[in-house]
Design an enzyme around this catalytic site. Structure first.
Site, PDB file in Angstrom:
ATOM      1  N   LYS A 219      -9.373   2.545  17.530  1.00 17.19           N
ATOM      2  CA  LYS A 219      -9.795   2.363  16.130  1.00 17.19           C
ATOM      3  C   LYS A 219      -9.511   0.932  15.671  1.00 17.19           C
ATOM      4  O   LYS A 219     -10.392   0.261  15.125  1.00 17.19           O
ATOM      5  CB  LYS A 219      -9.101   3.373  15.204  1.00 17.19           C
ATOM      6  CG  LYS A 219      -9.485   3.133  13.734  1.00 17.19           C
ATOM      7  CD  LYS A 219      -8.897   4.120  12.746  1.00 17.19           C
ATOM      8  CE  LYS A 219      -9.297   3.719  11.315  1.00 17.19           C
ATOM      9  NZ  LYS A 219      -8.719   4.571  10.276  1.00 17.19           N
TER      10      LYS A 219
ATOM     11  N   PHE B 148      -7.101   8.827   9.340  1.00 19.27           N
ATOM     12  CA  PHE B 148      -6.887   9.403   8.009  1.00 19.27           C
ATOM     13  C   PHE B 148      -8.198   9.343   7.240  1.00 19.27           C
ATOM     14  O   PHE B 148      -9.227   8.895   7.767  1.00 19.27           O
ATOM     15  CB  PHE B 148      -5.759   8.651   7.274  1.00 19.27           C
ATOM     16  CG  PHE B 148      -6.114   7.225   6.906  1.00 19.27           C
ATOM     17  CD1 PHE B 148      -5.998   6.200   7.827  1.00 19.27           C
ATOM     18  CD2 PHE B 148      -6.574   6.907   5.625  1.00 19.27           C
ATOM     19  CE1 PHE B 148      -6.323   4.884   7.494  1.00 19.27           C
ATOM     20  CE2 PHE B 148      -6.892   5.593   5.269  1.00 19.27           C
ATOM     21  CZ  PHE B 148      -6.768   4.587   6.208  1.00 19.27           C
TER      22      PHE B 148
ATOM     23  N   ASP C  74      -7.828  -3.186  -0.094  1.00 16.68           N
ATOM     24  CA  ASP C  74      -8.662  -2.219  -0.796  1.00 16.68           C
ATOM     25  C   ASP C  74      -9.836  -1.911   0.114  1.00 16.68           C
ATOM     26  O   ASP C  74     -10.490  -2.813   0.635  1.00 16.68           O
ATOM     27  CB  ASP C  74      -9.158  -2.714  -2.155  1.00 16.68           C
ATOM     28  CG  ASP C  74      -9.580  -1.525  -3.012  1.00 16.68           C
ATOM     29  OD1 ASP C  74      -8.699  -0.698  -3.332  1.00 16.68           O
ATOM     30  OD2 ASP C  74     -10.768  -1.379  -3.319  1.00 16.68           O
ATOM     31  N   SER C  75     -10.044  -0.637   0.326  1.00 16.66           N
ATOM     32  CA  SER C  75     -11.037  -0.257   1.329  1.00 16.66           C
ATOM     33  C   SER C  75     -11.739   1.017   0.901  1.00 16.66           C
ATOM     34  O   SER C  75     -11.339   1.662  -0.065  1.00 16.66           O
ATOM     35  CB  SER C  75     -10.348  -0.076   2.686  1.00 16.66           C
ATOM     36  OG  SER C  75      -9.169   0.685   2.549  1.00 16.66           O
TER      37      SER C  75
ATOM     38  N   THR D 108       0.848  -1.184   0.000  1.00 13.72           N
ATOM     39  CA  THR D 108       0.000   0.000   0.000  1.00 13.72           C
ATOM     40  C   THR D 108       0.884   1.235   0.000  1.00 13.72           C
ATOM     41  O   THR D 108       1.968   1.220   0.583  1.00 13.72           O
ATOM     42  CB  THR D 108      -0.955   0.048   1.202  1.00 13.72           C
ATOM     43  OG1 THR D 108      -1.653   1.294   1.187  1.00 13.72           O
ATOM     44  CG2 THR D 108      -0.246  -0.100   2.537  1.00 13.72           C
TER      45      THR D 108
ATOM     46  N   GLY E 167      -1.565   6.155   6.075  1.00 17.84           N
ATOM     47  CA  GLY E 167      -2.519   5.837   7.148  1.00 17.84           C
ATOM     48  C   GLY E 167      -2.718   4.338   7.277  1.00 17.84           C
ATOM     49  O   GLY E 167      -2.726   3.777   8.383  1.00 17.84           O
TER      50      GLY E 167
ATOM     51  N   HIS F  92     -12.890  -1.671  10.300  1.00 18.06           N
ATOM     52  CA  HIS F  92     -13.000  -2.584   9.157  1.00 18.06           C
ATOM     53  C   HIS F  92     -11.657  -3.258   8.888  1.00 18.06           C
ATOM     54  O   HIS F  92     -11.587  -4.449   8.628  1.00 18.06           O
ATOM     55  CB  HIS F  92     -13.486  -1.807   7.934  1.00 18.06           C
ATOM     56  CG  HIS F  92     -12.742  -0.524   7.676  1.00 18.06           C
ATOM     57  ND1 HIS F  92     -12.509   0.413   8.657  1.00 18.06           N
ATOM     58  CD2 HIS F  92     -12.138  -0.037   6.552  1.00 18.06           C
ATOM     59  CE1 HIS F  92     -11.819   1.419   8.139  1.00 18.06           C
ATOM     60  NE2 HIS F  92     -11.580   1.165   6.876  1.00 18.06           N
ATOM     61  N   ARG F  93     -10.558  -2.491   8.964  1.00 16.28           N
ATOM     62  CA  ARG F  93      -9.226  -3.050   8.695  1.00 16.28           C
ATOM     63  C   ARG F  93      -8.833  -4.022   9.803  1.00 16.28           C
ATOM     64  O   ARG F  93      -8.299  -5.102   9.540  1.00 16.28           O
ATOM     65  CB  ARG F  93      -8.211  -1.900   8.571  1.00 16.28           C
ATOM     66  CG  ARG F  93      -6.846  -2.306   8.071  1.00 16.28           C
ATOM     67  CD  ARG F  93      -6.054  -1.119   7.548  1.00 16.28           C
ATOM     68  NE  ARG F  93      -6.720  -0.555   6.373  1.00 16.28           N
ATOM     69  CZ  ARG F  93      -7.455   0.565   6.398  1.00 16.28           C
ATOM     70  NH1 ARG F  93      -7.595   1.267   7.502  1.00 16.28           N
ATOM     71  NH2 ARG F  93      -8.068   0.984   5.309  1.00 16.28           N
TER      72      ARG F  93
ATOM     73  N   TYR G 166     -11.644   9.537   5.694  1.00 14.87           N
ATOM     74  CA  TYR G 166     -12.952  10.048   6.121  1.00 14.87           C
ATOM     75  C   TYR G 166     -13.188   9.917   7.631  1.00 14.87           C
ATOM     76  O   TYR G 166     -14.306  10.148   8.085  1.00 14.87           O
ATOM     77  CB  TYR G 166     -14.055   9.300   5.356  1.00 14.87           C
ATOM     78  CG  TYR G 166     -13.981   9.477   3.858  1.00 14.87           C
ATOM     79  CD1 TYR G 166     -14.622  10.559   3.243  1.00 14.87           C
ATOM     80  CD2 TYR G 166     -13.264   8.595   3.062  1.00 14.87           C
ATOM     81  CE1 TYR G 166     -14.550  10.727   1.856  1.00 14.87           C
ATOM     82  CE2 TYR G 166     -13.186   8.759   1.684  1.00 14.87           C
ATOM     83  CZ  TYR G 166     -13.824   9.821   1.092  1.00 14.87           C
ATOM     84  OH  TYR G 166     -13.755  10.002  -0.275  1.00 14.87           O
TER      85      TYR G 166
HETATM   86  P1  ITT Z   1      -3.337   1.989  -1.794  1.00 16.38           P
HETATM   87  O1  ITT Z   1      -4.166   1.626  -3.012  1.00 16.38           O
HETATM   88  O2  ITT Z   1      -1.899   2.303  -2.142  1.00 16.38           O
HETATM   89  O3  ITT Z   1      -3.452   0.981  -0.691  1.00 16.38           O
HETATM   90  P2  ITT Z   1      -5.324   4.108  -1.432  1.00 16.38           P
HETATM   91  O4  ITT Z   1      -5.536   5.152  -0.387  1.00 16.38           O
HETATM   92  O5  ITT Z   1      -5.443   4.542  -2.869  1.00 16.38           O
HETATM   93  O6  ITT Z   1      -3.895   3.382  -1.168  1.00 16.38           O
HETATM   94  P3  ITT Z   1      -7.752   2.540  -1.672  1.00 16.38           P
HETATM   95  O7  ITT Z   1      -7.846   2.600  -3.150  1.00 16.38           O
HETATM   96  O8  ITT Z   1      -8.082   1.257  -0.971  1.00 16.38           O
HETATM   97  O9  ITT Z   1      -6.302   2.900  -1.142  1.00 16.38           O
HETATM   98  O10 ITT Z   1      -8.675   3.722  -1.121  1.00 16.38           O
HETATM   99  C1  ITT Z   1      -9.027   3.725   0.201  1.00 16.38           C
HETATM  100  C2  ITT Z   1      -9.631   5.091   0.538  1.00 16.38           C
HETATM  101  O11 ITT Z   1     -10.798   4.843   1.367  1.00 16.38           O
HETATM  102  C3  ITT Z   1      -8.675   5.893   1.392  1.00 16.38           C
HETATM  103  O12 ITT Z   1      -7.834   6.707   0.601  1.00 16.38           O
HETATM  104  C4  ITT Z   1      -9.640   6.683   2.275  1.00 16.38           C
HETATM  105  O13 ITT Z   1     -10.128   7.801   1.581  1.00 16.38           O
HETATM  106  C5  ITT Z   1     -10.796   5.692   2.478  1.00 16.38           C
HETATM  107  N1  ITT Z   1     -10.539   4.867   3.676  1.00 16.38           N
HETATM  108  C6  ITT Z   1     -10.174   3.550   3.706  1.00 16.38           C
HETATM  109  N2  ITT Z   1      -9.978   3.137   4.970  1.00 16.38           N
HETATM  110  C7  ITT Z   1     -10.199   4.205   5.748  1.00 16.38           C
HETATM  111  C8  ITT Z   1     -10.121   4.425   7.129  1.00 16.38           C
HETATM  112  O14 ITT Z   1      -9.718   3.470   7.969  1.00 16.38           O
HETATM  113  N3  ITT Z   1     -10.444   5.623   7.596  1.00 16.38           N
HETATM  114  C9  ITT Z   1     -10.824   6.613   6.769  1.00 16.38           C
HETATM  115  N4  ITT Z   1     -10.891   6.504   5.447  1.00 16.38           N
HETATM  116  C10 ITT Z   1     -10.581   5.309   4.925  1.00 16.38           C
END
Ligand code: ITT
Length: 215
Positions: free
Chosen positions: A191, A168, A78-79, A17, A21, A196-197, A170
């Protein structure tokens, strides 16, 4: 504790990743006994394009892509945030919901823009319709093959204004009723215990132990 050795060697697994965050949270929850390495050790690994329609597709794409590029077992996350009143958006577009990243823009500025967009779209949505959830899909792959997948969720409510400095993305607008606070007002430990993570990792852990024991 995760299993330590594979054929007498400590297993090396890449955590793929680029989001600082996510790196902070995953590394706080990943046990010792495996040598977890980051993408910073592979500057030539390139970037996997995330064009899947679901978190599951994107997690598998990232894990397989970076496993292929590095030759290592690779864990990808992916989240994102799913908001009912926005028909499930931002979903897989969570990271760049407010548009393409501008030159020189840091992650916190992007996060702030994304939050402003969501709050603007939700301005007239009443409290009882502000339900949302974070979802995280984890995928572990080796080159050419998915090894394990796991998921986790966290249910909450979109607040009307940001609160809190931790976490980080939202987190400042994601209110958790059981805690009476936004995720950004929780400590990192609080947290991880409900997120979710954290939930996805807790689901993955026994499968990973088993896989390493039998490898
Ligand atoms: P990588 O693909 O390199 O892992 P990314 O930030 O682009 O980094 P994603 O495509 O999975 O990853 O997008 C996840 C987004 O969802 C992230 O940038 C946040 O905006 C939001 N998000 C995911 N988990 C979160 C969390 O624990 N708290 C707040 N926002 C979260």
């Amino acid at each position: 504790m995760l299993g330590a050795a594979v054929s007498g060697h400590t297993k090396r697994i890449l955590v793929a990743t680029t989001n600082p965050g996510k790196i902070a949270e995953l590394s706080a929850m990943l046990d010792e006994g495996i040598r977890w390495v980051g993408l910073s050790e592979f500057p030539d690994a390139g970037e996997v394009v995330e064009d899947g329609r679901t978190f599951a597709e994107n997690a598998a794409k990232k894990a397989l892509g970076y496993a292929e590029a590095t030759g290592l077992w690779t864990l990808a996350d992916d989240s994102g945030l799913t908001i009912d009143a926005l028909g499930g958006e931002p979903g897989v577009h969570s990271s760049r919901y407010s548009g393409q990243v501008r030159a020189g823009e840091d992650r916190r500025t992007i996060d702030r823009r994304n939050i402003e967009k969501v709050l603007g779209l939700m301005r007239d949505v009443p409290a009882e319709k502000r339900t949302a959830r974070f979802a995280c899909r984890l995928c572990l792959a080796r080159p050419g093959r998915v090894l394990l997948e796991a998921e986790g969720r966290l249910e909450g409510i979109i607040a009307t204004e940001p609160a809190g400095e931790n976490g980080f993305g939202y987190d400042p607008i994601f209110f958790v009723p059981a805690k009476g606070r936004t995720v950004a007002q929780l400590t990192p430990e609080e947290k991880n215990a409900i997120s979710h993570r954290g939930n996805a990792l807790r689901n993955l852990r026994p499968l990973l132990n088993q896989l390493i024991d039998t490898a």
